[in-house]
Scaffold this motif. Structure first.
Motif, short mmCIF file in Angstrom:
data_model
loop_
_atom_site.label_atom_id
_atom_site.label_comp_id
_atom_site.label_asym_id
_atom_site.label_seq_id
_atom_site.Cartn_x
_atom_site.Cartn_y
_atom_site.Cartn_z
N UNK A 103 32.96 10.94 48.42
CA UNK A 103 33.47 11.42 49.71
C UNK A 103 35.00 11.43 49.73
N UNK A 104 35.64 10.51 49.02
CA UNK A 104 37.10 10.50 48.95
C UNK A 104 37.61 11.77 48.28
N UNK A 105 36.87 12.27 47.30
CA UNK A 105 37.27 13.51 46.60
C UNK A 105 37.25 14.70 47.55
N UNK A 106 36.38 14.65 48.56
CA UNK A 106 36.21 15.78 49.47
C UNK A 106 37.10 15.69 50.71
N UNK A 107 37.70 14.54 50.95
CA UNK A 107 38.48 14.33 52.17
C UNK A 107 39.63 15.32 52.30
N UNK A 108 40.40 15.53 51.23
CA UNK A 108 41.53 16.47 51.29
C UNK A 108 41.06 17.88 51.61
N UNK A 109 39.96 18.29 50.99
CA UNK A 109 39.42 19.62 51.26
C UNK A 109 39.02 19.76 52.73
N UNK A 110 38.38 18.74 53.26
CA UNK A 110 37.97 18.78 54.67
C UNK A 110 39.18 18.78 55.60
N UNK A 111 40.20 17.97 55.28
CA UNK A 111 41.41 17.95 56.10
C UNK A 111 42.09 19.32 56.12
N UNK A 112 42.13 19.99 54.97
CA UNK A 112 42.73 21.33 54.91
C UNK A 112 41.93 22.32 55.75
N UNK A 113 40.61 22.21 55.72
CA UNK A 113 39.76 23.08 56.53
C UNK A 113 39.98 22.84 58.02
N UNK A 114 40.13 21.58 58.39
CA UNK A 114 40.37 21.25 59.79
C UNK A 114 41.69 21.85 60.26
N UNK A 115 42.72 21.74 59.43
CA UNK A 115 44.02 22.35 59.79
C UNK A 115 43.89 23.87 59.92
N UNK A 116 43.16 24.49 58.99
CA UNK A 116 42.97 25.94 59.03
C UNK A 116 42.23 26.35 60.30
N UNK A 117 41.19 25.62 60.64
CA UNK A 117 40.43 25.94 61.85
C UNK A 117 41.29 25.75 63.11
N UNK A 118 42.15 24.74 63.11
CA UNK A 118 43.05 24.54 64.24
C UNK A 118 44.00 25.73 64.41
N UNK A 119 44.55 26.22 63.30
CA UNK A 119 45.42 27.40 63.36
C UNK A 119 44.64 28.62 63.82
N UNK A 120 43.42 28.77 63.33
CA UNK A 120 42.58 29.90 63.71
C UNK A 120 42.26 29.85 65.20
N UNK A 121 41.95 28.67 65.71
CA UNK A 121 41.64 28.52 67.13
C UNK A 121 42.82 28.97 67.98
N UNK A 122 44.03 28.56 67.63
CA UNK A 122 45.21 28.96 68.38
C UNK A 122 45.44 30.46 68.34
N UNK A 123 45.25 31.05 67.20
CA UNK A 123 45.44 32.49 67.05
C UNK A 123 44.34 33.26 67.77
N UNK A 124 43.13 32.73 67.76
CA UNK A 124 42.01 33.39 68.43
C UNK A 124 42.27 33.51 69.92
N UNK A 125 42.84 32.48 70.52
CA UNK A 125 43.18 32.55 71.95
C UNK A 125 44.13 33.71 72.21
N UNK A 126 45.15 33.87 71.36
CA UNK A 126 46.09 34.98 71.52
C UNK A 126 45.37 36.31 71.37
N UNK A 127 44.46 36.41 70.40
CA UNK A 127 43.76 37.66 70.13
C UNK A 127 42.91 38.07 71.33
N UNK A 128 42.18 37.13 71.87
CA UNK A 128 41.34 37.45 73.02
C UNK A 128 42.19 37.87 74.20
N UNK A 129 43.35 37.23 74.35
CA UNK A 129 44.23 37.54 75.48
C UNK A 129 44.89 38.90 75.38
#
Length: 149
Positions: free
Chosen positions: A90-116
Motif C-alpha cells: 500500500x505504501x507503493x501505491x500512496x504516491x499514485x493515489x495522492x497524485x490522482x486526488x490532486x488531479x481530481x481536485x483540479x478537475x473539480x474546480x475546472x468543471x465548475x467553471x465549465x458548467x458555469x
C-alpha cells in the motif's frame, strides 16, 4: 474437522465473495495461480484468499490490475500475505493515489467553471483544451493530460 489446504474455484468464490468468472479473469491476468488436478479441475492454495482480498481492496481504490500484478509478484508464493506485506504494497501505491486526488481536485474546480460558462466549445474550453495546448490540432477528441485540467 481437518484443515483444508486447497480450495476449489467454487469454494474460493464462496469464501472470498468474488464470482467464479472474476477468479478465472484474475488467473488469466496473472494475479492468482492454481494447479490442475488429474481431472483438470483448478485448485487454489489457501493463501489465495488473502491475495484475492488484496486485489479487491486495491481495485476499490483505483489501482490498475497491471500494478496490482506487479506488487503481488513481489510476495513469496509459499505463504499468506501478512500485514507487513500489505503495508509495503500500500505504501507503493500512496504516491499514485495522492497524485490522482490532486488531479481530481483540479478537475473539480475546472468543471465548475465549465458548467458555469456554457460555451460547449472544444476550441475554447479550459476543461477539454487547457491553455489552448491542443488548439492547433483543430476540433475533435483530445487526450487528458495528468498534469493539467
Amino acid at each position: 474437522m481437518p484443515k483444508v489446504e486447497e480450495l476449489s474455484v467454487g469454494q474460493l468464490a464462496e469464501r472470498s465473495g468474488v464470482a467464479v468468472s472474476a477468479l478465472h479473469f484474475y488467473e488469466t491476468k496473472g494475479l492468482i495461480a492454481s494447479r490442475r488436478t488429474a481431472g483438470n479441475q483448478r485448485r487454489y492454495a489457501r493463501d489465495t484468499l488473502r491475495r484475492v482480498a488484496v486485489i479487491r481492496v486495491a481495485q476499490r481504490v483505483g489501482i490498475p490490475l497491471a500494478t496490482i500484478r506487479e506488487a503481488l509478484a513481489t510476495l513469496p508464493d509459499d505463504r499468506t500475505p501478512t500485514r507487513a506485506d500489505w503495508s509495503r504494497l500500500s505504501a507503493r501505491w500512496r504516491d499514485e493515489l495522492d497524485a490522482r486526488i490532486r488531479q481530481l481536485g483540479r478537475l473539480r474546480g475546472t468543471l465548475d467553471d465549465c458548467i458555469g460558462c456554457g460555451c460547449l466549445s472544444l476550441q475554447r474550453c479550459r476543461l477539454a483544451n487547457p491553455a489552448d495546448a491542443l488548439g492547433d490540432a483543430g476540433d475533435g477528441a483530445r487526450r487528458w493530460d495528468d498534469g493539467e485540467a
